[in-house]
Motif scaffolding. Sequence first.
Motif, PDB file in Angstrom:
ATOM      1  N   ASP A  45       0.843  -1.077   0.015  1.00  0.00           N
ATOM      2  CA  ASP A  45       0.110   0.078  -0.112  1.00  0.00           C
ATOM      3  C   ASP A  45       0.795   1.173   0.013  1.00  0.00           C
ATOM      4  O   ASP A  45       0.546   2.303  -0.679  1.00  0.00           O
ATOM      5  CB  ASP A  45      -1.060   0.073   1.236  1.00  0.00           C
ATOM      6  N   THR A  46       1.858   1.122   0.724  1.00  0.00           N
ATOM      7  CA  THR A  46       2.802   2.224   0.708  1.00  0.00           C
ATOM      8  C   THR A  46       3.395   2.441  -0.720  1.00  0.00           C
ATOM      9  O   THR A  46       3.598   3.535  -1.312  1.00  0.00           O
ATOM     10  CB  THR A  46       4.131   2.171   1.518  1.00  0.00           C
ATOM     11  N   ASP A 100      -4.447  -2.060   0.983  1.00  0.00           N
ATOM     12  CA  ASP A 100      -4.690  -1.617   2.205  1.00  0.00           C
ATOM     13  C   ASP A 100      -6.119  -2.593   2.874  1.00  0.00           C
ATOM     14  O   ASP A 100      -6.069  -2.708   3.816  1.00  0.00           O
ATOM     15  CB  ASP A 100      -5.204  -0.144   2.121  1.00  0.00           C
ATOM     16  N   ALA A 146      -4.807   3.975  -8.908  1.00  0.00           N
ATOM     17  CA  ALA A 146      -4.291   3.602  -7.648  1.00  0.00           C
ATOM     18  C   ALA A 146      -5.629   3.218  -6.884  1.00  0.00           C
ATOM     19  O   ALA A 146      -5.518   2.187  -6.024  1.00  0.00           O
ATOM     20  CB  ALA A 146      -3.647   4.934  -7.097  1.00  0.00           C
ATOM     21  N   ARG A 180       1.811   1.857  -3.491  1.00  0.00           N
ATOM     22  CA  ARG A 180       0.719   2.096  -4.203  1.00  0.00           C
ATOM     23  C   ARG A 180       0.719   3.836  -4.235  1.00  0.00           C
ATOM     24  O   ARG A 180       0.486   4.557  -5.110  1.00  0.00           O
ATOM     25  CB  ARG A 180      -0.479   1.426  -3.767  1.00  0.00           C
ATOM     26  N   GLN A 181       0.686   4.002  -2.993  1.00  0.00           N
ATOM     27  CA  GLN A 181       0.572   5.578  -2.507  1.00  0.00           C
ATOM     28  C   GLN A 181       1.774   6.317  -2.960  1.00  0.00           C
ATOM     29  O   GLN A 181       1.788   7.451  -3.851  1.00  0.00           O
ATOM     30  CB  GLN A 181       0.590   5.992  -1.250  1.00  0.00           C
ATOM     31  N   THR A 182       3.101   5.730  -3.151  1.00  0.00           N
ATOM     32  CA  THR A 182       4.332   6.413  -3.414  1.00  0.00           C
ATOM     33  C   THR A 182       4.255   6.508  -5.195  1.00  0.00           C
ATOM     34  O   THR A 182       4.380   7.661  -5.649  1.00  0.00           O
ATOM     35  CB  THR A 182       5.237   5.733  -3.124  1.00  0.00           C
ATOM     36  N   GLN A 191      -5.366   8.368 -10.463  1.00  0.00           N
ATOM     37  CA  GLN A 191      -6.102   8.102  -9.235  1.00  0.00           C
ATOM     38  C   GLN A 191      -6.962   7.004  -9.307  1.00  0.00           C
ATOM     39  O   GLN A 191      -6.936   6.221  -8.406  1.00  0.00           O
ATOM     40  CB  GLN A 191      -7.005   9.690  -8.937  1.00  0.00           C
ATOM     41  N   ASP A 227     -13.619   5.007  -3.320  1.00  0.00           N
ATOM     42  CA  ASP A 227     -12.401   5.810  -3.858  1.00  0.00           C
ATOM     43  C   ASP A 227     -12.343   5.261  -5.621  1.00  0.00           C
ATOM     44  O   ASP A 227     -12.084   6.314  -6.366  1.00  0.00           O
ATOM     45  CB  ASP A 227     -10.996   4.934  -3.443  1.00  0.00           C
ATOM     46  N   LEU A 260       1.526   6.733  -7.010  1.00  0.00           N
ATOM     47  CA  LEU A 260       0.475   7.671  -7.384  1.00  0.00           C
ATOM     48  C   LEU A 260       1.251   9.034  -7.286  1.00  0.00           C
ATOM     49  O   LEU A 260       1.044   9.796  -8.242  1.00  0.00           O
ATOM     50  CB  LEU A 260      -0.576   7.562  -6.479  1.00  0.00           C
ATOM     51  N   GLN A 261       1.823   9.189  -6.051  1.00  0.00           N
ATOM     52  CA  GLN A 261       2.672  10.540  -6.083  1.00  0.00           C
ATOM     53  C   GLN A 261       3.621  10.925  -7.241  1.00  0.00           C
ATOM     54  O   GLN A 261       3.802  11.850  -7.844  1.00  0.00           O
ATOM     55  CB  GLN A 261       3.538  10.586  -4.698  1.00  0.00           C
TER      56      GLN A 261
END
Length: 439
Positions: free
Chosen positions: A148-149, A271, A431, A151-153, A428, A354, A155-156
């Motif tokens: 999940d980290t 997540d 992700a 995935r979010q990274t 978005q 989401d 996305l950034q």
Amino acid sequence: MKSLVLTLALATLAQAAQAHAQAPQSPAAAYAASAAPAADPRKPPASKPGALTLQQVVEQARARNPTLLAAEANLRAVRAQEIQAGVRVNPTLGVNGTTVTLPNDGSEGNPPSYAVQVTRLFERGNKREYRLEDARATTVQTAAQLEDTARQTILQVKQAFTKMLIAKEALELSNANLADYRHEVEIANDRYKAGDIGKLDFERLDLQLGSFESDQANAEITLLQSSYQLQTLLGSQTSSPDFDVTGDIIPPILTQTQAELTQAALTRRPDYAAARAGIVAAEANARLAIANGTTDPTLEGEYDRSGSYNSFGFNVNIPLRFFDRNQGNKETARLQAESTRFTSIAARNQVTSDVDQAWVGYTRAKALSDRFGQHYLDESIDVLGIARFAYDHGGLALIDYLDALRDARSSTSDALNAYSQTWMAIHQLSAASATELIP
């Protein structure tokens, strides 16, 4: 206003063409005819050699991003706890000697004596098994949290990539528009010197140059800042001005449906997987708490030598758990396991929400960007070109030309924003569904 400008400009264009056939072309008209075509935000910006694509940027981020590297190291540390959870209780060795300096015949009192004890606690209630189960479940949960980290990274990283690419396009358009308008101001200056236009009209045209210069400066700042941000996400300790990216400005069309992406999200979202793994870990911890409430006996074997006599003995210690039966920890673990079930439900609801929100963002942004790409941009380019030609030939008022100029700048800016919003919505949605949507 656009319709009025277009109508007047077309009429002027026809008159100018007829006059052009009857009279030699003026220097101002020849200068205007040589002007560069209007900048088109749909064309990808030029790139330096070695510019990175989106896929290459994502690969570098996975390999070098310090946040991901820290999360991977943490996973290895958590997995190492499985080793500790499986170890057994160590035995204890005790050695004792008394009056060892006295004669062995007992003439000076008690003879010297020696004692050796070996003690070990024996766990009951499958404590070791439940410790291992708890540690393994925690490892699974931590692995999902790592994903999940990531995935979010990622996305950034994708958002920073798009921001930089759009900033490159904005800077390229700003440079082209600035050069083109400077060209137009030079035409106006020639006309002013020749007495074709008044001082007020020339200065009003010249004042607009500041807006183009401001657009160019702001675009350059945005590009540099987005470049440094992206390089930081890629793990660079120092930013390089030569760093560059390349990609399409026009977003792709997604083939997946909303229902397909929702199902993919429920299957793949890390997540949500971490929340489900949390239930397993909490239930294992609850079983361990119950096991820790059982009594663990301690057995001891002893060898004694006193004088010339040898003897053996044993000892058994069994705690009498009349009061402390670990009941507080049992209840805490039970309630925590119940809490994780609600956490899993909340995570599932968040996953579907989401995807729904990202889907709405994508469909609306894509419809708008298609409208600009297929209609408004072409129309604004036509209006500006005709209005410019008409104004240069004296067939259009300055105020109408400035309106056409502002409309063209607004359309270009709005189109870039629409493309940017569509790309951001795709990232978005990618992700949210844990699916790579970009071909």
